[in-house]
Design a protein around this motif. Structure first.
Motif, mmCIF file in Angstrom:
data_model
loop_
_atom_site.group_PDB
_atom_site.id
_atom_site.type_symbol
_atom_site.label_atom_id
_atom_site.label_comp_id
_atom_site.label_asym_id
_atom_site.label_seq_id
_atom_site.Cartn_x
_atom_site.Cartn_y
_atom_site.Cartn_z
ATOM 1 N N THR A 82 9.170 39.515 23.883
ATOM 2 C CA THR A 82 9.189 38.354 23.768
ATOM 3 C C THR A 82 10.184 38.030 22.349
ATOM 4 N N LEU A 83 10.859 38.469 22.018
ATOM 5 C CA LEU A 83 12.076 38.520 21.458
ATOM 6 C C LEU A 83 11.784 36.643 20.671
ATOM 7 N N LEU A 84 12.021 35.630 21.701
ATOM 8 C CA LEU A 84 12.448 34.218 21.137
ATOM 9 C C LEU A 84 11.549 33.577 20.769
ATOM 10 N N ILE A 85 9.756 34.071 21.350
ATOM 11 C CA ILE A 85 8.804 33.488 21.309
ATOM 12 C C ILE A 85 8.755 33.508 19.120
ATOM 13 N N PRO A 86 8.525 32.266 19.111
ATOM 14 C CA PRO A 86 8.362 31.780 17.524
ATOM 15 C C PRO A 86 7.057 33.019 17.020
ATOM 16 N N ALA A 87 7.350 33.233 15.646
ATOM 17 C CA ALA A 87 6.535 34.293 14.970
ATOM 18 C C ALA A 87 5.127 33.484 15.334
ATOM 19 N N PRO A 94 21.379 33.778 19.091
ATOM 20 C CA PRO A 94 22.760 34.817 18.513
ATOM 21 C C PRO A 94 21.768 36.074 18.560
ATOM 22 N N THR A 95 20.746 36.026 18.110
ATOM 23 C CA THR A 95 20.362 37.359 17.937
ATOM 24 C C THR A 95 19.935 37.750 19.314
ATOM 25 N N ALA A 96 19.439 36.998 20.371
ATOM 26 C CA ALA A 96 19.303 37.551 21.829
ATOM 27 C C ALA A 96 20.503 37.985 22.468
ATOM 28 N N TYR A 97 21.641 36.555 22.602
ATOM 29 C CA TYR A 97 22.739 37.377 22.622
ATOM 30 C C TYR A 97 23.005 38.283 22.658
ATOM 31 N N ALA A 98 23.197 39.255 21.101
ATOM 32 C CA ALA A 98 23.676 40.385 20.667
ATOM 33 C C ALA A 98 23.070 41.309 20.697
ATOM 34 N N TYR A 136 15.175 36.367 29.512
ATOM 35 C CA TYR A 136 14.907 35.761 28.725
ATOM 36 C C TYR A 136 16.202 34.121 28.925
ATOM 37 N N PHE A 137 16.070 33.611 29.959
ATOM 38 C CA PHE A 137 16.586 32.542 30.642
ATOM 39 C C PHE A 137 15.849 31.901 31.092
ATOM 40 N N LEU A 138 14.398 32.646 32.301
ATOM 41 C CA LEU A 138 13.640 32.234 32.585
ATOM 42 C C LEU A 138 12.959 31.759 32.661
ATOM 43 N N ALA A 183 21.002 23.511 28.910
ATOM 44 C CA ALA A 183 20.252 25.299 30.097
ATOM 45 C C ALA A 183 21.703 25.581 30.775
ATOM 46 N N SER A 184 22.973 25.145 31.351
ATOM 47 C CA SER A 184 23.847 25.680 31.239
ATOM 48 C C SER A 184 24.339 26.849 31.359
ATOM 49 N N PRO A 185 24.969 26.290 30.149
ATOM 50 C CA PRO A 185 25.821 26.850 28.893
ATOM 51 C C PRO A 185 24.921 28.123 28.059
ATOM 52 N N VAL A 186 23.568 27.963 28.398
ATOM 53 C CA VAL A 186 23.068 29.321 27.480
ATOM 54 C C VAL A 186 23.359 29.670 28.001
ATOM 55 N N GLY A 187 22.796 29.603 29.725
ATOM 56 C CA GLY A 187 22.370 30.846 30.443
ATOM 57 C C GLY A 187 23.345 31.252 30.928
#
Length: 409
Positions: free
Chosen positions: A63-68, A78-82, A102-104, A242-246
């Protein structure tokens, strides 16, 4: 026309207040260290990674990318990529599984309308779902037909990531009446969903890939998330991101694999093993061939990493611009990511193959497990080839052509 430069200035701060980047990188390193302790045995066993997903869940990484404020990690891309890169250095298959998750999950929330996204986000955070599936174009697409009370989904999706352990699937389907491609979310426990662990790949064996059969699976209107049709008259530049993010997740995965194999080979070399001089006493390696090989692979990987950092800043800057993003800016971002894809693919393939030469005949030992890095990297780059991305870069550089909208599998 020149190649895109990354936006200048610092990255904008995420409005999702959470523990912070340093916290999540520490959690990722601890989780990676845990995965590394039994990576060889787990990879050789090749079981569905249910235990590994539990480790990710317990660490809070699902749940890293879900808001607190929605009980998530509150982190940004950037944090998720790392995090994906750190995990991939220890276990490339679990890195792929986490990156796809994360992407889906993000795409499901990104494409749907706000009220539906909020409900989906709350349920995802509360139950800590693991997401699987894929949105890449298929030769035999899934079909979505209208039915009383919603739609029905039919067809077979071949070898998407994470399906053996997923709590929710995000898939690409085309409307039976118009042919429009749509993103659809499906509960794999639904009647009519059949999951087959038939991927049987020689690498990335713990990415939980398999085939999914959909036989008249009911799909509610709320679970049809949005259009995946690439048309600059219909899709906004922001949605096209969505393309370059994934695709940038695959870049981080490849870099993690390259860095992981070099780190493991370095530790082996520092123990005093030389492939060309087995009788050399234990001590710091001084063999010129070993030093030159490490030097070349370090330059190759660091160069790919620097280009990836530029692509990351460009993607993050594009997301921060929101609805103000233009198609030309989107094209610049997409091409920069394509360049990073090509560089990271070469770094991963070269590093994982040549590390075997550096280690020497001992690398053939299944006990040491050096082969898993090469098998994982080669499998991933077979499924995600960069030939078309290089063509896109060339067409952009020479003709100024906007790259196509391409989603990862």
């Amino acid at each position: 026309m020149g190649v895109a430069a990354a936006p200048s200035g610092p990255l904008s701060e995420s409005d999702r207040t959470g523990p912070g980047r340093a916290h999540w990188l520490r959690v990722a390193r601890e989780t990676a260290d845990d995965l590394a302790t039994d990576a060889v045995a787990r990879e050789q066993a090749g079981k569905a990674p249910l235990d590994e997903v539990s480790r990710l869940r317990e660490a809070g990484l699902l749940t890293l990318l879900i808001p607190a404020e929605s009980a998530g990690g509150g982190a940004d891309w950037p944090t998720a990529y790392a995090v994906v890169r750190e995990i991939a250095a220890a276990d490339g298959a679990i890195g792929q599984l986490l990156g796809s998750h994360y992407f889906l999950s993000w795409t499901a929330l990104f494409l749907t309308e706000p009220s539906r996204a909020a409900r989906l986000e709350r349920q995802y955070a509360a139950e800590q779902w693991c997401w699987g599936g894929g949105l890449a174009r298929q030769e035999s697409p899934l079909t979505l037909a209208r039915a009383r009370g919603g739609h029905v989904l039919d067809g077979r999706q071949y070898y998407p990531t994470g399906v053996l352990v997923a709590d929710r699937l995000t898939v690409r389907a085309v409307r039976a009446d118009t042919g429009e491609p749509l993103a659809v979310v499906v509960d794999p426990a639904h009647h009519g969903v059949g999951i087959d662990g038939d991927a049987d790949t020689f690498g990335q064996r713990l990415a939980a890939g398999g085939s999914v059969e959909f036989d008249a699976v009911p799909v509610a209107a709320d679970d049809v998330l949005g259009s995946l049709s690439w048309d600059e008259d219909m899709m906004s530049p922001l949605a096209a991101l969505a393309s370059p993010v994934g695709r940038l997740l695959s870049v981080q995965l490849r870099l993690g694999m390259a860095e992981g194999v070099l780190a493991e080979a370095r530790e082996y070399s520092r123990a005093g093993h030389s492939p060309w001089h087995p009788a050399r006493p234990v001590g710091p390696p001084q063999d010129p061939q070993v030093l030159a090989a490490y030097g070349e692979l370090t330059v190759l990987t660091r160069s790919a990493s620097a280009l990836t950092d530029q692509a990351l800043e460009a993607v993050h800057g594009g997301l921060a611009r929101g609805e103000d993003l233009t198609y030309d800016e989107y094209a610049d971002i997409s091409v920069l990511v394509a360049m990073a894809e090509a560089a990271s693919s070469r770094a991963a393939q070269e590093s994982t193959a040549r590390a075997l030469d550096i280690v020497g005949t001992r690398s053939a030992s299944s006990r040491l497990g050096f082969d898993r890095f090469w098998r994982n990297a080669r499998t991933h780059t077979l499924y995600e080839p960069v030939t078309h991305r290089l063509r896109d870069v060339g067409d952009y550089f020479l003709n100024g052509a906007h790259p196509p909208f391409v989603l990862p599998g």
